[in-house]
Design a protein around this motif. Sequence first.
Motif, PDB file in Angstrom:
ATOM      1  N   HIS A  93       6.421 -52.119   6.645  1.00 45.12           N
ATOM      2  CA  HIS A  93       6.063 -50.813   6.756  1.00 45.12           C
ATOM      3  C   HIS A  93       6.944 -49.760   7.502  1.00 45.12           C
ATOM      4  O   HIS A  93       6.715 -48.758   7.443  1.00 45.12           O
ATOM      5  CB  HIS A  93       4.858 -50.951   8.066  1.00 45.12           C
ATOM      6  N   LEU A  95       8.139 -49.290  10.372  1.00 42.22           N
ATOM      7  CA  LEU A  95       7.833 -48.434  11.670  1.00 42.22           C
ATOM      8  C   LEU A  95       8.551 -49.240  12.890  1.00 42.22           C
ATOM      9  O   LEU A  95       8.064 -48.715  14.020  1.00 42.22           O
ATOM     10  CB  LEU A  95       6.448 -48.350  11.888  1.00 42.22           C
ATOM     11  N   TYR A 145      -4.532 -45.522  22.309  1.00 44.22           N
ATOM     12  CA  TYR A 145      -3.801 -45.228  20.972  1.00 44.22           C
ATOM     13  C   TYR A 145      -4.482 -44.487  19.973  1.00 44.22           C
ATOM     14  O   TYR A 145      -5.178 -45.258  19.206  1.00 44.22           O
ATOM     15  CB  TYR A 145      -2.972 -46.481  20.655  1.00 44.22           C
ATOM     16  N   LYS A 187      -1.853 -41.549  23.751  1.00 47.48           N
ATOM     17  CA  LYS A 187      -0.787 -41.608  22.788  1.00 47.48           C
ATOM     18  C   LYS A 187      -1.458 -41.134  21.414  1.00 47.48           C
ATOM     19  O   LYS A 187      -2.472 -41.714  21.024  1.00 47.48           O
ATOM     20  CB  LYS A 187      -0.272 -42.919  22.718  1.00 47.48           C
ATOM     21  N   LYS A 189      -0.628 -41.156  17.425  1.00 46.33           N
ATOM     22  CA  LYS A 189       0.374 -41.587  16.638  1.00 46.33           C
ATOM     23  C   LYS A 189       0.220 -40.273  15.502  1.00 46.33           C
ATOM     24  O   LYS A 189      -0.651 -39.984  14.865  1.00 46.33           O
ATOM     25  CB  LYS A 189      -0.129 -42.677  15.793  1.00 46.33           C
ATOM     26  N   ASN A 219       7.025 -41.429  14.379  1.00 44.01           N
ATOM     27  CA  ASN A 219       7.778 -42.479  13.734  1.00 44.01           C
ATOM     28  C   ASN A 219       8.837 -41.768  12.805  1.00 44.01           C
ATOM     29  O   ASN A 219       9.051 -42.095  11.537  1.00 44.01           O
ATOM     30  CB  ASN A 219       6.745 -43.425  12.834  1.00 44.01           C
ATOM     31  N   ASN A 265      10.825 -46.778  19.986  1.00 43.21           N
ATOM     32  CA  ASN A 265      10.764 -48.444  19.406  1.00 43.21           C
ATOM     33  C   ASN A 265      11.314 -48.507  18.085  1.00 43.21           C
ATOM     34  O   ASN A 265      11.015 -49.367  17.278  1.00 43.21           O
ATOM     35  CB  ASN A 265       9.340 -48.875  19.584  1.00 43.21           C
ATOM     36  N   HIS A 316       5.747 -51.118  23.460  1.00 39.79           N
ATOM     37  CA  HIS A 316       5.378 -50.889  21.926  1.00 39.79           C
ATOM     38  C   HIS A 316       4.218 -51.847  21.679  1.00 39.79           C
ATOM     39  O   HIS A 316       4.016 -53.106  22.087  1.00 39.79           O
ATOM     40  CB  HIS A 316       6.715 -51.076  21.103  1.00 39.79           C
ATOM     41  N   ASN A 318       2.057 -53.432  18.006  1.00 37.52           N
ATOM     42  CA  ASN A 318       1.662 -53.348  16.394  1.00 37.52           C
ATOM     43  C   ASN A 318       0.068 -54.003  16.698  1.00 37.52           C
ATOM     44  O   ASN A 318      -0.182 -54.561  17.657  1.00 37.52           O
ATOM     45  CB  ASN A 318       2.637 -54.185  15.696  1.00 37.52           C
ATOM     46  N   THR A 319      -0.588 -53.867  15.432  1.00 37.42           N
ATOM     47  CA  THR A 319      -1.676 -54.310  15.471  1.00 37.42           C
ATOM     48  C   THR A 319      -2.066 -55.912  15.968  1.00 37.42           C
ATOM     49  O   THR A 319      -0.798 -56.619  15.453  1.00 37.42           O
ATOM     50  CB  THR A 319      -2.505 -54.408  14.137  1.00 37.42           C
ATOM     51  N   ASP A 401       1.605 -50.526   4.101  1.00 38.29           N
ATOM     52  CA  ASP A 401       1.076 -49.282   4.351  1.00 38.29           C
ATOM     53  C   ASP A 401       1.089 -48.273   3.152  1.00 38.29           C
ATOM     54  O   ASP A 401       0.446 -47.526   2.954  1.00 38.29           O
ATOM     55  CB  ASP A 401       1.385 -48.579   5.569  1.00 38.29           C
TER      56      ASP A 401
HETATM   57  O1  GKR Z   1      -0.094 -49.340  13.677  1.00 40.17           O
HETATM   58  O2  GKR Z   1       0.442 -47.668  12.189  1.00 40.17           O
HETATM   59  C1  GKR Z   1       0.784 -48.683  13.347  1.00 40.17           C
HETATM   60  C2  GKR Z   1       1.656 -48.008  14.204  1.00 40.17           C
HETATM   61  O3  GKR Z   1       2.576 -46.818  13.698  1.00 40.17           O
HETATM   62  C3  GKR Z   1       2.825 -49.020  14.366  1.00 40.17           C
HETATM   63  O4  GKR Z   1       3.007 -49.846  13.276  1.00 40.17           O
HETATM   64  C4  GKR Z   1       4.223 -48.860  15.073  1.00 40.17           C
HETATM   65  O5  GKR Z   1       5.083 -49.727  14.916  1.00 40.17           O
HETATM   66  O6  GKR Z   1       2.773 -48.316  17.056  1.00 40.17           O
HETATM   67  C5  GKR Z   1       3.914 -48.341  16.828  1.00 40.17           C
HETATM   68  C6  GKR Z   1       5.038 -47.535  17.025  1.00 40.17           C
HETATM   69  O7  GKR Z   1       4.793 -47.026  18.266  1.00 40.17           O
HETATM   70  O8  GKR Z   1       5.827 -46.932  16.280  1.00 40.17           O
END
Ligand code: GKR
Length: 419
Positions: A93, A95, A145, A187, A189, A219, A265, A316, A318-319, A401
């Motif tokens: 992905h 990220l 988040y 936070k 995104k 990101n 991250n 950091h 992730n799901t 994604d």
């Molecule tokens: O869940 O889409 C997401 C996030 O963008 C994740 O994959 C990232 O790795 O949460 C993460 C981040 O802080 O970059």
Amino acid sequence: MRIREIHLTPVAFRDPPLLNASGIHEPWALRTIVEVVTDDGLSGLGETYGDRSHLERLRAAAPALIGVEVHAHHAQYAAVAATVGGDVFVDQHGLTGAGSNQKTVDAVFSPFEVACLDIRGKAAGLRVADLLGGPVREAVPYSAYLFYKWAGHPGEDEDRFGAALDPEGIAAQARLFVEEYGFGSIKLKGGVLPPDEEIEAVHALREAFPDLPLRIDPNAAWTPETSIRVGRALEGVLEYLEDPAPEIEGMARVAPEVPMKLATNMCVVTHAHLPPALARGAIGVLLTDHHYWGGLLRSTQVAALCETFGLELSMHSNTHLGISLAAMTHLAAAVPNLNHACDTHTPWQQGQDVVVPGALRFVEGAVPLPQAPGLGVELDRDALGALHENYLRCGVERRDDTAYMRRFDPTFQPKRAHW
Ligand code: GKR
Ligand code: MG
């Protein structure tokens, strides 16, 4: 106490259509659940990524750990490293930054280490946080988040969170999360809409929550020039600005020009990145993540390095499911220099889990450290079976994604330094 058996179970669970710079979350998120069993019958849990390539590396590493002493951290690490060889993990992905051999070894080793610490805690009657130096906090603060999102996955009903595609939608999502979980920081995104719209969303959050620390993380969707413009527009509003621009080089250009610290991250994700990032003054905050920094003990070492070199520390996410939340909580509880609330995706999972409910809960935005020995969470075998069935049926084998987004917008391009 030697490792006798290791069980790896890939699982899948529903995930809402959350937008990011790489595309959109698929309807199914994947994880691998790791169970380590010792010769005297104690078992411990770990959780990690569920992508097929990672699962294959875990499957290759597991036999090398059979017979190894459960306390022998370094021997375990060497055994795993030997199976990984020169392999390089690259997230699908995009990220979590660049792949490297070190990061691959660390990511493969991590869930086994967590499971061994779980066992060591159970054997000693101690919590994992006690084994990591002892908790300095009994509850770990997490951050709400927020994500831009569609109302539901195409072809499905609207989910309970609804759409969030403008400042009002983002503020409404924040209200829901703060009301339900009591989060004390937020936070967003970003990297989804043009930067001016995301600036507006942050201002809407500031108006709705005048006292809560705020962060935005696109990101690396912005050029250094745009990052500087956004950073200046959000002066006095953000606790930190996370990964605005790509690479150490891009971040180093932004850092001296904006009033807040830059966090990452993405550009510092393994030890080799630390010296150049420090030399260039590229970051002020590191978001650590035990899933790719080599587990919990190694993450405490990264925390110590941050202290030595004057970096602030955040975490950091992730799901993930409850085993990871428990591990994150033990780690964060035992790290004195954690300066910010940790990230978590937990609210998006709406109770889906593989652990028996009750051990993990949010109280005023924080997760109280589970009190039972080890990680303090127990595997719910029926739930594990059901989520494994999902995995077998869902047809998703790796998180992508971008590919999912392209089903609806064939021209979609990941937004790296796009604006
Ligand atoms: O869940 O889409 C997401 C996030 O963008 C994740 O994959 C990232 O790795 O949460 C993460 C981040 O802080 O970059
Ligand atoms: Mg980030």
